[in-house]
Design a protein around this motif. Structure first.
Motif, PDB file in Angstrom:
ATOM      1  N   LEU A   1       0.839  -1.200   0.000  1.00 19.69           N
ATOM      2  CA  LEU A   1       0.000   0.000   0.000  1.00 19.69           C
ATOM      3  C   LEU A   1       0.875   1.251   0.000  1.00 19.69           C
ATOM      4  O   LEU A   1       0.643   2.199  -0.755  1.00 19.69           O
ATOM      5  N   SER A   2       1.901   1.220   0.813  1.00 18.81           N
ATOM      6  CA  SER A   2       2.831   2.333   0.878  1.00 18.81           C
ATOM      7  C   SER A   2       3.494   2.564  -0.494  1.00 18.81           C
ATOM      8  O   SER A   2       3.628   3.696  -0.969  1.00 18.81           O
ATOM      9  N   GLN A   3       3.866   1.464  -1.136  1.00 21.11           N
ATOM     10  CA  GLN A   3       4.503   1.566  -2.457  1.00 21.11           C
ATOM     11  C   GLN A   3       3.521   2.116  -3.494  1.00 21.11           C
ATOM     12  O   GLN A   3       3.881   2.915  -4.358  1.00 21.11           O
ATOM     13  N   THR A   4       2.266   1.687  -3.374  1.00 19.47           N
ATOM     14  CA  THR A   4       1.225   2.144  -4.309  1.00 19.47           C
ATOM     15  C   THR A   4       1.029   3.660  -4.206  1.00 19.47           C
ATOM     16  O   THR A   4       0.946   4.361  -5.215  1.00 19.47           O
ATOM     17  N   ILE A   5       0.976   4.161  -2.963  1.00 22.42           N
ATOM     18  CA  ILE A   5       0.764   5.595  -2.745  1.00 22.42           C
ATOM     19  C   ILE A   5       1.983   6.372  -3.271  1.00 22.42           C
ATOM     20  O   ILE A   5       1.848   7.401  -3.947  1.00 22.42           O
ATOM     21  N   ALA A   6       3.171   5.859  -2.979  1.00 23.50           N
ATOM     22  CA  ALA A   6       4.393   6.540  -3.446  1.00 23.50           C
ATOM     23  C   ALA A   6       4.415   6.596  -4.979  1.00 23.50           C
ATOM     24  O   ALA A   6       4.797   7.623  -5.567  1.00 23.50           O
ATOM     25  N   LEU A   7       3.976   5.518  -5.613  1.00 23.02           N
ATOM     26  CA  LEU A   7       3.980   5.507  -7.086  1.00 23.02           C
ATOM     27  C   LEU A   7       2.957   6.496  -7.653  1.00 23.02           C
ATOM     28  O   LEU A   7       3.218   7.157  -8.656  1.00 23.02           O
ATOM     29  N   ALA A   8       1.805   6.615  -6.989  1.00 24.24           N
ATOM     30  CA  ALA A   8       0.797   7.574  -7.468  1.00 24.24           C
ATOM     31  C   ALA A   8       1.327   9.005  -7.346  1.00 24.24           C
ATOM     32  O   ALA A   8       1.143   9.835  -8.251  1.00 24.24           O
ATOM     33  N   LEU A   9       2.012   9.293  -6.243  1.00 33.17           N
ATOM     34  CA  LEU A   9       2.594  10.635  -6.071  1.00 33.17           C
ATOM     35  C   LEU A   9       3.683  10.872  -7.108  1.00 33.17           C
ATOM     36  O   LEU A   9       3.813  11.974  -7.662  1.00 33.17           O
ATOM     37  N   SER A  10       4.436   9.828  -7.372  1.00 30.76           N
ATOM     38  CA  SER A  10       5.482   9.942  -8.375  1.00 30.76           C
ATOM     39  C   SER A  10       4.864  10.165  -9.768  1.00 30.76           C
ATOM     40  O   SER A  10       5.343  10.992 -10.553  1.00 30.76           O
ATOM     41  N   ASP A  11       3.762   9.476 -10.070  1.00 31.56           N
ATOM     42  CA  ASP A  11       3.056   9.684 -11.361  1.00 31.56           C
ATOM     43  C   ASP A  11       2.640  11.152 -11.478  1.00 31.56           C
ATOM     44  O   ASP A  11       2.813  11.787 -12.517  1.00 31.56           O
ATOM     45  N   PHE A  12       2.071  11.666 -10.381  1.00 37.06           N
ATOM     46  CA  PHE A  12       1.567  13.049 -10.392  1.00 37.06           C
ATOM     47  C   PHE A  12       2.714  14.050 -10.611  1.00 37.06           C
ATOM     48  O   PHE A  12       2.653  14.903 -11.492  1.00 37.06           O
ATOM     49  N   LEU A  13       3.762  13.912  -9.815  1.00 39.98           N
ATOM     50  CA  LEU A  13       4.856  14.895  -9.895  1.00 39.98           C
ATOM     51  C   LEU A  13       5.638  14.752 -11.201  1.00 39.98           C
ATOM     52  O   LEU A  13       6.197  15.725 -11.710  1.00 39.98           O
TER      53      LEU A  13
END
Ligand code: BTN
Length: 256
Positions: free
Chosen positions: A86-98
């Motif tokens: 879950l932590s990795q999923t959230i980090a990847l979504a933030l990375s997609d956004f930025l």
């Protein structure tokens, strides 16, 4: 003012906007306790007066300049031993956004986002465990969007990088859509190895030698992976054995 995301599957379907509050995490946690919150509901504020960061730190955000929000998930499909996904999923979504705005986006374990060596976003994850599953979790995210003055030279924002402001509502919608998409993939994927491998490709220090400090002692080492538990696996330079560390056991040292 922020509105619900009309095409969202889970995250952002419902949005609670508070012009000012102490901490969106606390508000979300309170709503969970009272069973008043649907999965995916987002609490967002323009002025967070007592924002909390990781390891007991404060999260400071200039009013009206950044995104400070929390949402609740019920990832009951995820066994506790796999909660780091879950932590990795959230980090990847933030990375997609930025990554829409910069090509220099990296993840600093476990889930900070850095752009060109400076922190732009932080995430806190507070799980409620029941039996062998995560009954609910409050995910708090702070993303620096338009703030340009920071107390630390190690912090940055999109506006500081790009030299122009971004409409917060646009940034919010983009982020929600990407979080929703990533969470949906996590839910639907039988084999989550893809998420893990993608996370590693974005990770600072993965297969490269970086500096750390542990209990006051500095050392240089290479991140060789992340265990399923979320502990980081580091091979100190010149050593034969790989060591694993938890979040409170190690600090990174960036260029001095
Ligand atoms: C970190 O230290 O990197 C984690 C920062 C998390 C900050 C966010 S801002 C919205 C939410 N409310 C809080 O009090 N903290 C999180």
């Amino acid at each position: 003012m922020y509105n619900a995301i009309y095409d969202s599957l889970i995250i952002g379907k419902k949005v609670i906007y508070l012009p000012s509050c102490h901490s969106t995490n606390d508000i979300a946690a309170e709503l969970v306790r009272k069973d008043l919150m649907e999965e995916g509901t987002v609490v967002i504020t323009d002025n967070q007066t007592q924002g909390r960061g990781q390891r007991g730190t404060a999260w400071l955000s200039e009013p009206g300049k950044n995104l400070t929000l929390s949402f609740i998930l019920r990832p009951v499909f995820l066994p506790i031993q796999r909660q780091f996904l879950l932590s990795q999923t959230i980090a990847l979504a933030l990375s997609d956004f930025l990554s829409k705005y910069s090509s220099e986006v990296r993840i600093k374990w476990p889930n900070d986002i850095y752009v060109s060596g400076k922190k732009i976003s932080g995430t806190s994850i507070e799980n409620s465990i029941q039996g062998t599953t995560i009954a609910s979790t409050v995910i708090g995210i702070g993303v620096n969007i338009n703030q340009v003055d920071f107390t630390s030279p190690r912090m940055t924002s999109l506006a500081a990088m790009l030299g122009e402001e971004i409409a917060l509502i646009v940034a919010f919608e983009e982020l929600m859509q990407l979080l929703d998409k990533r969470y949906h993939s996590l839910k639907s994927m039988v084999e989550n190895q893809v998420i893990h491998l993608e996370y590693l490709t974005h990770l600072i220090g993965y297969q490269e030698s970086v500096k750390f400090v542990r209990q006051g002692n500095r050392f240089q080492g290479t991140v060789i992976g992340i265990a399923e538990s979320g502990r980081i696996l580091i091979k100190p330079d010149g050593a034969d054995l790989v060591q694993d560390f938890g979040i409170k056991e190690i600090e990174w040292i960036f260029d001095e």
